[in-house]
Design an enzyme around this catalytic site. Structure first.
Site, short mmCIF file in Angstrom:
data_model
loop_
_atom_site.label_atom_id
_atom_site.label_comp_id
_atom_site.label_asym_id
_atom_site.label_seq_id
_atom_site.Cartn_x
_atom_site.Cartn_y
_atom_site.Cartn_z
N HIS A 1 -49.70 29.87 21.94
CA HIS A 1 -49.35 30.01 20.52
C HIS A 1 -48.28 28.98 20.19
O HIS A 1 -47.35 28.76 20.95
CB HIS A 1 -48.85 31.43 20.26
N ASN B 1 -46.10 26.53 12.80
CA ASN B 1 -46.68 27.79 13.26
C ASN B 1 -47.64 28.31 12.18
O ASN B 1 -47.19 28.73 11.12
CB ASN B 1 -45.54 28.78 13.52
N CYS C 1 -49.58 36.80 14.88
CA CYS C 1 -49.99 35.55 15.54
C CYS C 1 -50.92 35.80 16.73
O CYS C 1 -51.58 34.88 17.21
CB CYS C 1 -48.77 34.78 16.02
O1 UT7 Z 1 -45.10 33.48 15.80
C1 UT7 Z 1 -43.91 34.15 16.03
C2 UT7 Z 1 -42.94 33.68 15.01
N1 UT7 Z 1 -41.61 33.39 15.31
C3 UT7 Z 1 -41.07 32.82 16.40
O2 UT7 Z 1 -41.68 32.58 17.39
C4 UT7 Z 1 -39.64 32.45 16.29
C5 UT7 Z 1 -38.91 32.50 17.60
N2 UT7 Z 1 -37.54 32.01 17.42
C6 UT7 Z 1 -37.26 30.68 17.32
O3 UT7 Z 1 -38.15 29.85 17.39
C7 UT7 Z 1 -35.82 30.29 17.17
O4 UT7 Z 1 -34.99 31.41 17.38
C8 UT7 Z 1 -35.49 29.65 15.80
C9 UT7 Z 1 -36.16 28.29 15.69
C10 UT7 Z 1 -35.94 30.55 14.68
C11 UT7 Z 1 -33.99 29.44 15.68
O5 UT7 Z 1 -33.53 28.61 16.72
P1 UT7 Z 1 -32.24 29.01 17.55
O6 UT7 Z 1 -31.99 27.91 18.48
O7 UT7 Z 1 -32.45 30.38 18.10
O8 UT7 Z 1 -31.13 28.97 16.43
P2 UT7 Z 1 -30.15 30.15 16.02
O9 UT7 Z 1 -30.90 31.22 15.30
O10 UT7 Z 1 -29.33 30.50 17.22
O11 UT7 Z 1 -29.25 29.40 15.01
C12 UT7 Z 1 -28.32 28.42 15.42
C13 UT7 Z 1 -27.65 27.83 14.18
C14 UT7 Z 1 -27.20 28.88 13.20
O12 UT7 Z 1 -25.99 28.45 12.62
P3 UT7 Z 1 -24.60 29.08 13.07
O13 UT7 Z 1 -24.72 30.54 12.74
O14 UT7 Z 1 -24.50 28.80 14.52
O15 UT7 Z 1 -23.62 28.34 12.21
C15 UT7 Z 1 -28.27 28.90 12.15
O16 UT7 Z 1 -27.78 29.29 10.89
O17 UT7 Z 1 -28.64 27.04 13.50
C16 UT7 Z 1 -28.68 27.44 12.14
N3 UT7 Z 1 -30.00 27.22 11.61
C17 UT7 Z 1 -30.35 26.05 11.05
N4 UT7 Z 1 -29.69 24.90 10.88
C18 UT7 Z 1 -30.35 23.88 10.29
C19 UT7 Z 1 -31.02 28.07 11.55
N5 UT7 Z 1 -32.08 27.47 10.96
C20 UT7 Z 1 -31.68 26.22 10.65
C21 UT7 Z 1 -32.30 25.13 10.02
N6 UT7 Z 1 -31.61 23.99 9.88
N7 UT7 Z 1 -33.58 25.20 9.59
#
Ligand code: UT7
Length: 329
Positions: free
Chosen positions: A254, A284, A114
């Site tokens: 970004h 993204n 990115c």
């Molecule tokens: O260009 C660079 C590319 N990447 C990035 O910049 C990504 C950076 N990271 C992020 O933006 C965030 O970490 C995410 C959006 C990927 C995830 O958000 P988060 O607030 O960190 O969520 P998490 O990973 O802590 O997940 C919380 C919960 C989990 O469930 P449990 O384990 O607590 O039961 C996930 O399984 O949310 C769940 N989850 C979802 N639920 C519904 C993860 N993705 C989803 C989804 N829909 N799409």
């Protein structure tokens, strides 16, 4: 520095097909509410099956050349920043060079995820500053939908397809690049990667069955990295240029997650009205994010000659890049 280098014109290409969060609700166990609240994304664009990365590059490039008033034959170099090239080789840049009719241009692809557009612009601007070249086309383009695991809710809701381009050339003294920073943290290489298809794990039936050719991401780690690096690198380029955040007219971050952008805004203490955000519409688009944002802002009359423009990106590698430009157009 010899010559001042800046952006002469911009262009973008976004596929027509819109995929909303509601469409994703039908594919994986997710909800519009979760995606909007946790990322800020409402919809993204998806390329049709006949479209490859070079096709979107071409459209963005033609728009940027037109905007700059530059002919393809005038280009000395084409750089395509992408993680989703048409082929493993040759470079997508060579395909673009041919279709564009850029008869006098060298061409190569650049891999910085990115951060790719900032990396590409850095190379272009320094080749111009040194006097070696006069006109360089820098494109950031991705067809991420092709390497998306549509069964993985952790990743498939985040990304979209698109391309953005900029013609980089000589500008009046005092305009163009004021400061730049590129960085990397290779210890985080496995936090965001495509496990198979390279020399480490070539394609086999097992890699295909095991989803090895898709994006794998440790979202939490990338988030922490981004939250730390974005404000830090912005502060360093501002210091290099002898400016403060109060001098910045527009920030282009970004577009990975609205919460990451909000965190950067809070730490930098910049007026949110000066921050370009389109993540709600496109998700993204990796290397394409920044040039798409610049194109939109320019077309909407939000960039003026003499504006101090701060750009910051981070991505796989892990990498980051930031730059401060005095807008020259
Ligand atoms: O260009 C660079 C590319 N990447 C990035 O910049 C990504 C950076 N990271 C992020 O933006 C965030 O970490 C995410 C959006 C990927 C995830 O958000 P988060 O607030 O960190 O969520 P998490 O990973 O802590 O997940 C919380 C919960 C989990 O469930 P449990 O384990 O607590 O039961 C996930 O399984 O949310 C769940 N989850 C979802 N639920 C519904 C993860 N993705 C989803 C989804 N829909 N799409």
């Amino acid at each position: 520095m010899g010559f001042s280098a800046g952006i002469l014109g911009t262009g973008a290409c976004l596929p027509e097909k819109v995929m909303t969060n509601f469409d994703l609700e039908k594919l994986v166990d997710t909800s519009n509410e979760w995606i909007v609240e946790r990322t800020g994304i409402r919809e993204r664009r998806i390329a049709d099956p006949e479209t490859a990365t070079s096709d979107m590059c071409l459209k963005a490039a033609r728009a940027a050349l037109k905007d700059a008033g530059v002919k393809a034959e005038e280009l000395d170099l084409i750089i395509v920043a992408t993680a989703t090239p048409d082929y493993m080789f040759p470079s997508t840049a060579c395909i673009v060079q041919d279709k564009l009719g850029a008869a006098h241009a060298g061409a190569f692809d650049l891999a910085a995820g990115c951060s790719g557009f900032v990396y590409g612009f850095s190379v272009a601007s320094q080749m111009i500053a040194s006097g070696l070249y006069q006109k360089v086309l820098v494109i950031g383009a991705e067809t991420l939908s092709r390497i998306m695991d549509w069964t993985d809710r952790n990743t498939c809701v985040l990304f979209g397809d698109g391309a953005g381009a900029a013609v980089v050339g000589r500008v009046e003294d005092g305009y163009g690049v004021l400061a730049l920073e590129l960085g990397s943290k290779g210890s985080g290489a496995m936090e965001l990667y495509q496990p198979a298809g390279g020399s480490r794990r070539p394609a086999t039936h097992e890699t295909v069955d095991g989803h090895g050719h898709f994006i794998h991401m440790n979202g939490k780690e990338v988030y922490k990295f981004a939250a730390r690096i974005m404000p830090a690198t912005c502060k360093r380029v501002l210091a290099k240029a002898g400016l403060t955040i109060g001098d910045v007219d527009m920030l282009f971050p970004h577009q990975a997650n609205q919460r990451i952008i909000d965190n950067a805004v809070k730490h930098l203490k910049i007026d949110p009205a000066k921050v370009w955000v389109n993540i709600d519409k496109y998700g993204n688009t990796s290397a394409a994010c920044i040039p798409i944002c610049l194109t939109e802002a320019q077309r909407e009359g939000r960039l003026h000659k003499g504006d101090n423009v701060l750009v910051v990106a981070f991505g796989t590698g892990l990498t980051w890049g930031s730059m401060l430009l005095k807008w020259a157009k």
